[in-house]
Design a protein around this motif. Structure first.
Motif, PDB file in Angstrom:
ATOM      1  N   ARG A   1       0.891  -1.217  -0.015  1.00  0.00           N
ATOM      2  CA  ARG A   1      -0.144  -0.063  -0.036  1.00  0.00           C
ATOM      3  C   ARG A   1       0.728   1.042   0.053  1.00  0.00           C
ATOM      4  NH1 ARG A   1      -0.749   2.309   5.139  1.00  0.00           N
ATOM      5  NH2 ARG A   1      -0.054   0.745   6.901  1.00  0.00           N
ATOM      6  N   TRP A   2       0.425   2.353  -0.415  1.00  0.00           N
ATOM      7  CA  TRP A   2       1.104   3.684  -0.485  1.00  0.00           C
ATOM      8  C   TRP A   2       0.980   4.389   1.014  1.00  0.00           C
ATOM      9  CZ3 TRP A   2       2.898   1.835  -4.610  1.00  0.00           C
ATOM     10  CH2 TRP A   2       3.492   2.618  -5.533  1.00  0.00           C
TER      11      TRP A   2
ATOM     12  N   GLU B   1       0.254   6.869   3.889  1.00  0.00           N
ATOM     13  CA  GLU B   1      -0.925   7.558   4.268  1.00  0.00           C
ATOM     14  C   GLU B   1      -2.029   6.827   3.417  1.00  0.00           C
ATOM     15  OE1 GLU B   1      -0.303  11.535   3.347  1.00  0.00           O
ATOM     16  OE2 GLU B   1       1.345  11.662   4.927  1.00  0.00           O
ATOM     17  N   ARG B   2      -2.026   5.413   2.947  1.00  0.00           N
ATOM     18  CA  ARG B   2      -3.004   4.712   2.363  1.00  0.00           C
ATOM     19  C   ARG B   2      -3.780   5.518   1.217  1.00  0.00           C
ATOM     20  NH1 ARG B   2      -5.321   0.832   6.411  1.00  0.00           N
ATOM     21  NH2 ARG B   2      -3.670   0.810   7.748  1.00  0.00           N
ATOM     22  N   LYS B   3      -2.913   6.715   0.654  1.00  0.00           N
ATOM     23  CA  LYS B   3      -3.498   6.917  -0.529  1.00  0.00           C
ATOM     24  C   LYS B   3      -3.569   6.215  -2.055  1.00  0.00           C
ATOM     25  CE  LYS B   3      -1.604  11.380   0.560  1.00  0.00           C
ATOM     26  NZ  LYS B   3      -0.816  12.740   0.179  1.00  0.00           N
ATOM     27  N   ASN B   4      -4.276   6.547  -2.816  1.00  0.00           N
ATOM     28  CA  ASN B   4      -4.498   5.795  -4.178  1.00  0.00           C
ATOM     29  C   ASN B   4      -2.865   5.284  -4.743  1.00  0.00           C
ATOM     30  OD1 ASN B   4      -7.096   5.645  -3.648  1.00  0.00           O
ATOM     31  ND2 ASN B   4      -7.561   6.977  -5.303  1.00  0.00           N
TER      32      ASN B   4
ATOM     33  N   ARG C   1      -4.033   5.975 -10.275  1.00  0.00           N
ATOM     34  CA  ARG C   1      -4.911   7.180 -10.656  1.00  0.00           C
ATOM     35  C   ARG C   1      -5.776   6.674 -11.795  1.00  0.00           C
ATOM     36  NH1 ARG C   1      -2.774  12.218  -7.755  1.00  0.00           N
ATOM     37  NH2 ARG C   1      -1.120  11.076  -6.514  1.00  0.00           N
TER      38      ARG C   1
ATOM     39  N   SER D   1      -7.397   0.338  -5.658  1.00  0.00           N
ATOM     40  CA  SER D   1      -7.057   1.869  -5.719  1.00  0.00           C
ATOM     41  C   SER D   1      -6.227   2.008  -4.830  1.00  0.00           C
ATOM     42  CB  SER D   1      -8.201   2.634  -5.649  1.00  0.00           C
ATOM     43  OG  SER D   1      -8.861   2.401  -4.483  1.00  0.00           O
ATOM     44  N   ASN D   2      -6.020   1.587  -3.656  1.00  0.00           N
ATOM     45  CA  ASN D   2      -5.206   2.170  -2.600  1.00  0.00           C
ATOM     46  C   ASN D   2      -4.191   0.924  -1.909  1.00  0.00           C
ATOM     47  OD1 ASN D   2      -6.831   0.744  -0.894  1.00  0.00           O
ATOM     48  ND2 ASN D   2      -6.927   2.134   0.576  1.00  0.00           N
TER      49      ASN D   2
ATOM     50  N   ASN E   1       5.482   8.821  -9.736  1.00  0.00           N
ATOM     51  CA  ASN E   1       5.616   9.999  -8.822  1.00  0.00           C
ATOM     52  C   ASN E   1       5.682  11.373  -9.624  1.00  0.00           C
ATOM     53  OD1 ASN E   1       5.505  11.318  -6.476  1.00  0.00           O
ATOM     54  ND2 ASN E   1       7.402  10.816  -5.905  1.00  0.00           N
TER      55      ASN E   1
ATOM     56  N   SER F   1       3.348  14.531  -9.176  1.00  0.00           N
ATOM     57  CA  SER F   1       3.910  15.636  -8.342  1.00  0.00           C
ATOM     58  C   SER F   1       5.153  16.513  -8.506  1.00  0.00           C
ATOM     59  CB  SER F   1       4.119  14.797  -6.904  1.00  0.00           C
ATOM     60  OG  SER F   1       5.123  13.984  -7.245  1.00  0.00           O
TER      61      SER F   1
END
Length: 108
Positions: free
Chosen positions: A13-14, A16-19, A22, A52-53, A82, A86
């Motif tokens: 998992r990423w 902070e549990r982000k997706n 995308r 997704s996450n 990334n 970002s």
């Protein structure tokens, strides 16, 4: 028991549990990377699911250690993911990849 005979249920998992994904292009990118690394590392992949996450993999490692496959897979994916969203390359995957040795699924 030989390391090569153990089935591993790996969960990633990423931060902070982000997706992780995308869009479908991201999912295809990870699948393509896995497809290349499986024969290179002589790993067997019995199942995978990409959510997704987070993602799950059922793997039996070859002579290379499981950590080698996962580092190559996730580093390559993080580098491609990334900058597209970002503009930087930073740690994206949590420090731990959970891996559980599983019992025998069948006997031969």
């Amino acid at each position: 028991m030989l390391r090569e005979s153990i089935l591993h249920h790996v969960i990633i998992r990423w931060i902070e549990r982000k997706n992780i994904f995308r869009d479908t292009t991201g999912k295809q990118n990870l699948v393509n990377r896995l497809d290349q690394l499986i024969p290179q590392t002589q790993t067997s992949c019995y199942a995978w699911v990409l959510l997704s996450n987070h993602a799950h993999f059922l793997l039996r490692c070859g002579p290379d250690e499981l950590v080698s496959l996962m580092q190559r897979l996730l580093t390559g994916y993080a580098v491609s993911f990334n900058p597209a969203f970002s503009g930087t390359i930073a740690a994206m995957v949590t420090g731990r990849r959970l891996s559980f040795g599983t019992g025998a699924l069948y006997s031969s």
